[in-house]
Design a protein around this motif. Structure first.
Motif, PDB file in Angstrom:
ATOM      1  N   ARG A 291       0.849  -1.185   0.000  1.00 44.14           N
ATOM      2  CA  ARG A 291       0.000   0.000   0.000  1.00 44.14           C
ATOM      3  C   ARG A 291       0.886   1.236   0.000  1.00 44.14           C
ATOM      4  N   TRP A 292       0.430   2.246  -0.765  1.00 45.40           N
ATOM      5  CA  TRP A 292       1.139   3.518  -0.807  1.00 45.40           C
ATOM      6  C   TRP A 292       0.120   4.645  -0.686  1.00 45.40           C
ATOM      7  N   ASP A 293       0.407   5.616   0.161  1.00 43.04           N
ATOM      8  CA  ASP A 293      -0.464   6.773   0.331  1.00 43.04           C
ATOM      9  C   ASP A 293       0.403   7.991   0.622  1.00 43.04           C
ATOM     10  N   LYS A 294      -0.195   9.050   1.150  1.00 44.25           N
ATOM     11  CA  LYS A 294       0.565  10.268   1.411  1.00 44.25           C
ATOM     12  C   LYS A 294       1.692  10.028   2.408  1.00 44.25           C
ATOM     13  N   LYS A 295       1.462   9.141   3.369  1.00 44.63           N
ATOM     14  CA  LYS A 295       2.513   8.824   4.342  1.00 44.63           C
ATOM     15  C   LYS A 295       3.688   8.119   3.687  1.00 44.63           C
ATOM     16  N   SER A 296       3.436   7.460   2.552  1.00 46.27           N
ATOM     17  CA  SER A 296       4.506   6.770   1.821  1.00 46.27           C
ATOM     18  C   SER A 296       5.252   7.702   0.883  1.00 46.27           C
ATOM     19  N   GLY A 297       4.757   8.960   0.755  1.00 45.21           N
ATOM     20  CA  GLY A 297       5.426   9.926  -0.108  1.00 45.21           C
ATOM     21  C   GLY A 297       4.623  10.391  -1.298  1.00 45.21           C
ATOM     22  N   LEU A 298       3.398   9.836  -1.503  1.00 42.99           N
ATOM     23  CA  LEU A 298       2.572  10.297  -2.616  1.00 42.99           C
ATOM     24  C   LEU A 298       2.138  11.743  -2.400  1.00 42.99           C
ATOM     25  N   VAL A 299       1.832  12.454  -3.487  1.00 43.67           N
ATOM     26  CA  VAL A 299       1.366  13.837  -3.394  1.00 43.67           C
ATOM     27  C   VAL A 299       0.092  13.915  -2.556  1.00 43.67           C
ATOM     28  N   ARG A 300      -0.815  13.005  -2.794  1.00 43.47           N
ATOM     29  CA  ARG A 300      -2.072  12.924  -2.052  1.00 43.47           C
ATOM     30  C   ARG A 300      -2.379  11.458  -1.766  1.00 43.47           C
ATOM     31  N   ASN A 301      -3.303  11.215  -0.847  1.00 43.28           N
ATOM     32  CA  ASN A 301      -3.783   9.853  -0.645  1.00 43.28           C
ATOM     33  C   ASN A 301      -4.498   9.338  -1.886  1.00 43.28           C
ATOM     34  N   GLN A 302      -5.171  10.236  -2.562  1.00 42.27           N
ATOM     35  CA  GLN A 302      -5.994   9.863  -3.704  1.00 42.27           C
ATOM     36  C   GLN A 302      -5.148   9.550  -4.936  1.00 42.27           C
ATOM     37  N   VAL A 303      -5.412   8.396  -5.583  1.00 42.47           N
ATOM     38  CA  VAL A 303      -4.799   8.031  -6.863  1.00 42.47           C
ATOM     39  C   VAL A 303      -5.935   7.848  -7.869  1.00 42.47           C
ATOM     40  N   VAL A 304      -5.999   8.729  -8.869  1.00 37.19           N
ATOM     41  CA  VAL A 304      -7.108   8.699  -9.832  1.00 37.19           C
ATOM     42  C   VAL A 304      -6.709   8.122 -11.188  1.00 37.19           C
ATOM     43  N   ALA A 305      -5.394   8.030 -11.464  1.00 42.26           N
ATOM     44  CA  ALA A 305      -4.942   7.498 -12.751  1.00 42.26           C
ATOM     45  C   ALA A 305      -3.551   6.920 -12.583  1.00 42.26           C
ATOM     46  N   MET A 306      -3.235   5.894 -13.381  1.00 43.59           N
ATOM     47  CA  MET A 306      -1.902   5.285 -13.302  1.00 43.59           C
ATOM     48  C   MET A 306      -1.458   4.845 -14.684  1.00 43.59           C
ATOM     49  N   ALA A 307      -0.140   4.854 -14.892  1.00 42.88           N
ATOM     50  CA  ALA A 307       0.433   4.397 -16.160  1.00 42.88           C
ATOM     51  C   ALA A 307       1.775   3.747 -15.886  1.00 42.88           C
ATOM     52  N   ARG A 308       2.030   2.638 -16.563  1.00 46.81           N
ATOM     53  CA  ARG A 308       3.291   1.912 -16.416  1.00 46.81           C
ATOM     54  C   ARG A 308       4.372   2.640 -17.195  1.00 46.81           C
ATOM     55  N   THR A 309       5.509   2.919 -16.552  1.00 43.67           N
ATOM     56  CA  THR A 309       6.604   3.625 -17.221  1.00 43.67           C
ATOM     57  C   THR A 309       7.512   2.633 -17.932  1.00 43.67           C
ATOM     58  N   ALA A 310       8.359   3.142 -18.824  1.00 45.42           N
ATOM     59  CA  ALA A 310       9.226   2.283 -19.625  1.00 45.42           C
ATOM     60  C   ALA A 310      10.209   1.498 -18.770  1.00 45.42           C
ATOM     61  N   ASP A 311      10.548   2.008 -17.574  1.00 45.27           N
ATOM     62  CA  ASP A 311      11.506   1.322 -16.701  1.00 45.27           C
ATOM     63  C   ASP A 311      10.827   0.432 -15.664  1.00 45.27           C
ATOM     64  N   GLY A 312       9.516   0.185 -15.824  1.00 47.53           N
ATOM     65  CA  GLY A 312       8.820  -0.718 -14.922  1.00 47.53           C
ATOM     66  C   GLY A 312       8.242  -0.062 -13.693  1.00 47.53           C
ATOM     67  N   GLY A 313       8.261   1.253 -13.607  1.00 49.41           N
ATOM     68  CA  GLY A 313       7.666   1.951 -12.475  1.00 49.41           C
ATOM     69  C   GLY A 313       6.229   2.350 -12.760  1.00 49.41           C
ATOM     70  N   TRP A 314       5.685   3.210 -11.904  1.00 45.59           N
ATOM     71  CA  TRP A 314       4.318   3.699 -12.073  1.00 45.59           C
ATOM     72  C   TRP A 314       4.291   5.214 -12.005  1.00 45.59           C
ATOM     73  N   LEU A 315       3.596   5.824 -12.968  1.00 46.09           N
ATOM     74  CA  LEU A 315       3.272   7.245 -12.919  1.00 46.09           C
ATOM     75  C   LEU A 315       1.860   7.345 -12.370  1.00 46.09           C
ATOM     76  N   LEU A 316       1.706   8.032 -11.223  1.00 49.39           N
ATOM     77  CA  LEU A 316       0.433   8.095 -10.518  1.00 49.39           C
ATOM     78  C   LEU A 316      -0.088   9.525 -10.521  1.00 49.39           C
ATOM     79  N   GLY A 317      -1.346   9.709 -10.898  1.00 49.71           N
ATOM     80  CA  GLY A 317      -1.967  11.024 -10.921  1.00 49.71           C
ATOM     81  C   GLY A 317      -2.966  11.180  -9.791  1.00 49.71           C
ATOM     82  N   SER A 318      -3.017  12.389  -9.226  1.00 46.29           N
ATOM     83  CA  SER A 318      -3.957  12.688  -8.144  1.00 46.29           C
ATOM     84  C   SER A 318      -4.530  14.077  -8.359  1.00 46.29           C
TER      85      SER A 318
END
Length: 710
Positions: A291-318
């Motif tokens: 689980r990842w949220d604001k306490k984990s370093g996200l901009v916000r608790n809310q994650v409304v969109a996600m996309a897989r990056t070329a290096d295997g990570g995640w781009l998360l939108g809030s």
């Protein structure tokens, strides 16, 4: 000095609403609005109008106003009295004078009885230094109810001084949207529809047939993906994603987060990833492992969109910006320099570019960290989706269409073959070709970088139960393409698309392979416009918001009636809002409602509710009668194909359908020669008429209840 405008009328033909609808679909029109509009008329006249003008003094406000006046003038040429033609009477004021010839006369696509099917516009510039006005030509194919123009069949040409150009809508931009499609348009039928309200439906020659319940699938759809060889669907207010089994029954996967809105879903690295108001969750084998949220370093608790990056990570939108997740750690956040921090969608391209977008525009960050914003000046606003089109080039899906941005480019441009299609929001691969999916459920097949075929569904009517056609997610599973729509999931077999490619295109069948201007009546085998009641909505004690433009009701009046029904009507969408009734051009309130998981309904549901239809009244009050089926009723209905229609007083149509299914009947959505019985309530409409014409047995609700009670 003013000069008369020359007008040519040609290609006159008459069609019923069903055929008129399919002719619109075969030209690539989005079906939902067109279906509802054509249902208001009986017989429709299809007419080609060509007008050349150089009148400098007067202007109609819209294209609709122009064509309505020209049709009214054709009636005058046919002998109708001024102000007494059917069209003029339709727009009569309370005192008897028609608004049609008033300088203030104005209509738009929602208030006009007209349907503009195709539009081509040419502006050759000013007439000259002394003449004034502009040298313009407009050619349009329109549909108008025959009752408003009963006498124009023989009128081929006329001269008019009524117009000098429509200054707002009749322009090059609108002509691009309504231009004859450059690609081949092909009509296809969805094979399966799944929704909490209607259950699992299969499409047959007789129409949509209910084959079973949908299980736990409830609420508005927010996405879907394939994981562990099964479809997984995300709904707005469930406690987790829904796994669809082989029988399309939905089973809940509880995330243990309570009933918090969920927004996005994806499958990668053998795990299922779900984003919502409580952050990002990783599931493996049905268990939450991260689980990842604001306490984990996200901009916000809310994650409304996600996309897989070329290096295997995640781009998360809030709603506050972007977060970049790699190897389980938040490595970067982005909150400044964005076109819109309130993210609606994100994209990571194969060339390493990161994109985010919202209502105010889109932002691109290249691999070197350089940021470029695309907003209203680049014709980018109200973004619904983004798709990588070629190496680093991106398609941006908008309410008005699609814009393309080449890799590293600072400007957007249109792609000619996409003109007239709604905005692109997703893509998939099949048969060695790339396929694009538009917001309103059109499928575009791309060959050598150019869309060459446009597939339009001809059977996504009210019986399918999928709600409005805005696409929320796309997945291919076991030979079937699945699309998550507003209120359900629809599927089409890929073989159906392949088979369509072996037949002539529908738009070429209409216009001729050489696009000859003469259109002869051509009846396609029908899906029809069915008069069915909108699903009822429970509003008592709930916070309700109304937004957008409605064609059949006044918003202030609707608000007062909702208040009288016990709802609390609010002016904005927030976390406490439970229902949004959205019309055309709903804008930011609709976007926010979808983001928060608020239940969204359209004009049909609102109209049925506030007008006090029997269905709505039954939904708001306890059932009047409890029925108990007799043991010997099974034999009467078993194996019969039965249609249920009209407004019922004691049982809802869904209850009757469920009871019939339990007694061994096959409940279908439309009347045909194979129908054995029609159970008809009040206001049964066209289905009752067709049943009588086919000599099908008709049973009232009371007779059905009596049969159950023995």
């Amino acid at each position: 000095m003013s000069t008369m405008m020359n007008v040519d009328l040609s290609d006159y033909a008459e069609f019923d609403a069903e055929t008129a609808l399919r002719r619109c679909l075969a030209r690539g029109h989005e079906g939902e609005w067109t279906r509802g509009h054509l249902a208001k008329g009986g017989t429709w006249i299809e007419l080609r109008i060509r007008a050349s003008t150089c009148h400098p003094d007067a202007y109609c406000d819209t294209s609709e106003a122009l064509f309505l006046r020209l049709i009214a003038e054709a009636s005058l040429a046919a002998g109708a009295e001024y102000g007494k033609s059917a069209m003029a009477q339709h727009f009569s004021r309370p005192g008897g004078e028609s608004e049609l010839w008033s300088m203030s006369f104005s209509v738009d696509e929602s208030t006009s009885p007209l349907v503009i099917v195709e539009l081509e516009y040419e502006d050759r510039g000013p007439m000259g230094p002394h003449a004034g006005g502009r040298d313009t030509t407009v050619e349009a194919l329109v549909l108008v109810p025959k009752q408003l123009a009963p006498d124009i069949r023989e009128i081929g040409a006329l001269e008019s001084a009524a117009w000098g150009g429509a200054r707002r809508l009749d322009n090059a931009e609108r002509a691009r949207q309504l231009a004859p499609k450059q690609g081949e348009v092909r009509l296809v039928s969805a094979s399966v529809a799944i929704s909490g309200a209607r259950g699992v439906l299969r499409h047959t020659e007789a129409g949509w047939e209910r084959v079973g319940p949908a299980g736990d699938l409830q609420g508005a759809m927010h996405g879907l993906c394939v994981h562990d060889d099964a479809l997984h669907v995300l709904t707005a207010k469930a406690k987790g994603p829904m796994r669809l089994g082989p029988d399309q029954r939905a089973t809940l996967i509880d995330l243990g987060l309570g009933e918090h809105p969920l927004s996005c879903i994806a499958s990668a690295d053998g795990a299922l990833w779900v984003g919502g108001t409580k952050g990002l969750v990783e599931l493996r084998d049905g268990e939450v492992v991260g689980r990842w949220d604001k306490k984990s370093g996200l901009v916000r608790n809310q994650v409304v969109a996600m996309a897989r990056t070329a290096d295997g990570g995640w781009l998360l939108g809030s709603s506050g910006g972007l977060s970049l997740l790699r190897a389980g750690e938040v490595v970067e956040t982005m909150t400044k320099g964005l076109a819109d921090k309130n993210t609606r969608c994100v994209l990571a391209t194969s060339t390493g570019e990161l994109w985010s977008a919202g209502y105010k525009g889109a932002t691109r960050r290249d691999s070197a960290g350089e940021v470029e914003k695309f907003q209203s000046r680049q014709q980018v606003q109200g973004v619904f989706g983004m798709v990588e089109y070629d190496a680093g080039g991106v398609l941006i899906g908008l309410p008005t269409g699609t814009r393309y941005v080449a890799a590293g480019a600072a400007r957007t441009r249109a792609i000619d073959a996409l003109e007239g299609c709604s905005g692109v929001v997703a893509s998939f691969e099949h048969g060695g070709a790339r396929w694009l999916v538009t917001l309103t459920c059109q499928l575009l097949r791309v060959v050598e970088g150019e869309p060459v075929q446009i597939f339009v569904f001809d059977n996504l009517n009210e019986d399918a139960g999928a709600g409005s056609l805005d696409v929320r997610g796309v997945a291919v599973h076991r030979g079937t393409l699945y699309l998550a729509l507003a209120r359900g999931v629809i599927g089409v077999e890929l073989e159906t698309l392949d088979a369509s490619l072996r037949r002539p295109a529908n738009n070429l069948a209409l216009a001729g392979a050489d696009r000859a201007p003469k259109l002869t009546p051509f009846a396609l085998a029908g899906v029809g416009v069915k008069q069915v009641s909108a699903p009822s909505v429970e509003v008592v004690g709930k916070k309700v918001c109304i937004t957008g433009r409605f064609s059949r009701l006044d918003r202030a009046d609707a608000s007062a009636k909702l208040d009288a029904l016990g709802a609390t009507v609010v002016g904005s969408v927030g976390k406490q809002t439970e229902i949004l009734f959205a019309g055309d051009r709903a804008g930011s309130k609709l976007a926010k409602a979808q983001q928060l998981g608020v239940a969204v309904y359209g004009e049909d549901e609102l109209l049925a509710l506030i007008e006090g239809s029997p269905e709505a009244a039954a939904a708001q009050a306890p059932a009047k009668t409890k029925t108990k089926p007799a043991a010997d009723a099974t034999g009467r209905f078993a194996g019969k194909k039965i249609v249920v229609t009209g407004a019922m007083q004691n049982m809802s149509r869904a209850e009757i359908s469920d009871k019939l299914a339990s007694l061994g009947a096959v409940v279908t959505g439309s009347v045909s020669k194979k129908t054995d019985l029609l159970i008809a309530g009040s206001r049964a409409g066209s289905k009752l008429t067709k049943a009588k014409s086919l000599d099908i047995t008709v049973m009232s609700e009371d007779e059905f209840i009596a049969a159950l009670e023995g």
